[in-house]
Design an enzyme around this catalytic site. Structure first.
Site, PDB file in Angstrom:
ATOM      1  N   ILE A  64       0.834  -1.208   0.000  1.00 50.89           N
ATOM      2  CA  ILE A  64       0.000   0.000   0.000  1.00 50.89           C
ATOM      3  C   ILE A  64       0.866   1.255   0.000  1.00 50.89           C
ATOM      4  CG2 ILE A  64      -1.684   1.312   1.368  1.00 50.89           C
ATOM      5  CD1 ILE A  64      -2.873  -1.410   2.230  1.00 50.89           C
TER       6      ILE A  64
ATOM      7  N   ASP B 231      -9.236   5.325   9.970  1.00 50.93           N
ATOM      8  CA  ASP B 231     -10.097   4.299   9.367  1.00 50.93           C
ATOM      9  C   ASP B 231     -10.117   3.029  10.199  1.00 50.93           C
ATOM     10  OD1 ASP B 231     -11.725   3.240   7.198  1.00 50.93           O
ATOM     11  OD2 ASP B 231      -9.991   2.014   6.668  1.00 50.93           O
TER      12      ASP B 231
ATOM     13  N   HIS C 123     -13.367   1.382   9.067  1.00 55.18           N
ATOM     14  CA  HIS C 123     -12.502   0.346   8.464  1.00 55.18           C
ATOM     15  C   HIS C 123     -12.965  -0.019   7.048  1.00 55.18           C
ATOM     16  CE1 HIS C 123      -9.587  -3.105   9.615  1.00 55.18           C
ATOM     17  NE2 HIS C 123      -9.468  -2.772   8.343  1.00 55.18           N
TER      18      HIS C 123
ATOM     19  N   ASP D 225      10.820   2.770   6.368  1.00 58.43           N
ATOM     20  CA  ASP D 225      10.458   1.354   6.514  1.00 58.43           C
ATOM     21  C   ASP D 225      11.590   0.662   7.259  1.00 58.43           C
ATOM     22  OD1 ASP D 225       8.327  -0.622   4.716  1.00 58.43           O
ATOM     23  OD2 ASP D 225       9.967  -1.577   5.822  1.00 58.43           O
TER      24      ASP D 225
ATOM     25  N   GLU E  48     -12.928  -2.646  17.359  1.00 61.75           N
ATOM     26  CA  GLU E  48     -13.942  -2.424  16.329  1.00 61.75           C
ATOM     27  C   GLU E  48     -15.142  -3.326  16.595  1.00 61.75           C
ATOM     28  OE1 GLU E  48     -12.173  -2.828  12.448  1.00 61.75           O
ATOM     29  OE2 GLU E  48     -10.792  -1.151  12.811  1.00 61.75           O
TER      30      GLU E  48
END
Ligand code: NAI
Length: 399
Positions: A152, A254, A282, A171, A259
């Site tokens: 992504i 998001d 999400h 990263d 959740e």
């Protein structure tokens, strides 16, 4: 006729594709509990699930003839992967099919926040006409800091540059920088220069609480923050403080630490009252295009495994990409990774004058997988001899 069971409203493309390939396909809308699943799996060769059906050790033991499980989603936590591998069940998922959907949401978040769209919407909804350029910016020329430059993060990098943004990424692994993106030497270097910071790290345990007070503290005055990765990665309490103090100018979230289980359940967040926020449930990867792509991708992996013995992109077996079988038969032999199994397979075939036309071996951890194309279909006695070899987990004859 081989049988497939697809649960949890998997995109109809998958059922159609499997039917086109000769499967008897049963589809069900919901997830199944353990007992119901065991019952439904009677005679089933391929199982398709999404995130809610648990394929446990008990299910695997109860249905040892199941050949493969397709997870029509990204995650595979719902399957006991290691045990499935040891019992010869291949598991596949769709790691890339919703990448683009997430990237598009992040681009949307960046533009919305830099133009203060949530705040403007809020004002109009409450009867206030606030036509002003104050706090609104173009994204062109701004610096986007991408943390986690995987599938992504790297695709986002390309789209953000196309919008004229400068991209810097961080990263923990060595990554190829795409386009003009630049690798930051440290996380703090990225944070100190980015107008927008976006998280795309994976869900490894060590990333729990990865982005907290200290990291927010290093962000540039007026910057925006986005998390579309995993809920447990960012400290939302710290985020709230940095929004309320005016240090950060907006945020998009998001993914959430906790959740709700299903659509329609109540949800409460302490960020609800903040000014310039994009809050989403999400849905980064949830588009019809992504669902279709997932249906297509996983169905194809299952078909390749069934008809070719290809374990390419399997998450629990040694990976092997093999083409269509042009020989009289193909023997796919999954075994414990012990010395001598390959020789044993070849001896069984050689002793019976069966010529080997092609052979590939892959190993991964405790498992070995050898695919052998042969000049004639082995008879029942030869197959039994192969099945009885020490270390054999599962053997299939294709063709
Ligand atoms: P990926 O595995 O391709 O990339 C993750 C990258 O993060 C890797 O390059 C890894 O080295 C790096 N990384 C891990 N920990 C790090 C750290 N502490 N600091 C810096 N780099 C770190 O994963 P992919 O496919 O790009 O997904 C990224 C995230 O997005 C995952 O957490 C995934 O669960 C989430 N996701 C969210 C969706 C949504 O609906 N919001 C949909 C799809 C994925």
């Amino acid at each position: 006729m081989p049988k497939a069971l697809l649960l949890e409203n998997i995109h109809p493309f998958a059922a159609q594709s499997l039917r086109d390939h000769g499967f008897d396909v049963v589809t069900m809308k919901g997830a199944l509990g353990e007992d119901e699943l065991i019952e439904a799996l009677d005679g089933v060769d391929l199982l398709g699930v999404r995130s809610k059906t648990m394929v446990t050790r008990r299910v695997i033991d109860a249905r040892p003839t199941l050949s493969a499980v397709g997870c029509f989603c990204i995650g595979t936590n719902q399957v006991d992967l290691e045990y499935a591998g040891r019992r010869g069940i291949a598991v596949f998922n769709a790691p890339y099919s919703n990448t683009r959907s997430v990237v598009e949401l992040v681009i949307c978040d960046i533009i919305c926040l830099m133009r203060r769209i949530p705040a403007h919407t809020h004002h109009l909804k409450h009867g206030l006409w606030d036509k002003s350029a104050s706090g609104s910016h173009e994204v062109r020329g701004k610096t986007l800091g991408i943390i986690g430059y995987g599938n992504i993060g790297s695709q986002l990098s390309v789209l953000a540059e196309a919008l004229g943004m400068r991209v810097v990424f961080y990263d923990i692994e060595e990554k190829l920088a795409l386009g003009n993106a630049r690798r930051a030497a440290s996380l703090n270097e990225l944070l100190e220069q980015s107008d927008a910071v976006t998280l795309h790290v994976d869900g490894r345990k060590s990333n729990t609480g990865f982005f907290g007070e200290e990291q927010f503290g290093h962000m540039k005055q007026g910057a925006i923050f986005i998390n579309c990765s995993r809920g447990f990665v960012a400290d939302l309490g710290a985020l709230k403080q940095h929004l309320e103090s005016g240090h950060l100018s907006g945020a998009a979230v998001d993914v959430w630490p906790v959740e709700p289980k299903k659509s329609g359940d109540p949800f409460v967040t302490s960020l609800a009252d903040e000014d310039n926020m994009v809050l989403t449930p999400h849905i980064g990867g949830s588009t019809l295009e992504a669902q279709e792509a997932i249906g297509h991708f996983v169905a194809q992996r299952l078909e390749d495994y069934w008809f070719r013995g290809s374990t390419s992109l399997s998450v629990n077996l040694p990976q092997m990409t093999v083409g269509a079988c042009g020989a009289a038969a193909r023997i796919a032999h999954l075994h414990e990774n012990l010395p001598g199994v390959l020789a044993d397979v070849n001896n069984v075939l050689g002793d019976r004058n069966i010529n080997i036309l092609a052979q590939s071996l892959g190993t991964q951890g405790e498992l070995g997988y050898v695919v052998t194309d042969v000049s004639e279909k082995p008879d029942a006695e030869a197959l039994e001899a192969l099945r009885s070899l020490k270390g054999t987990i599962r053997m299939r004859v294709i063709g």
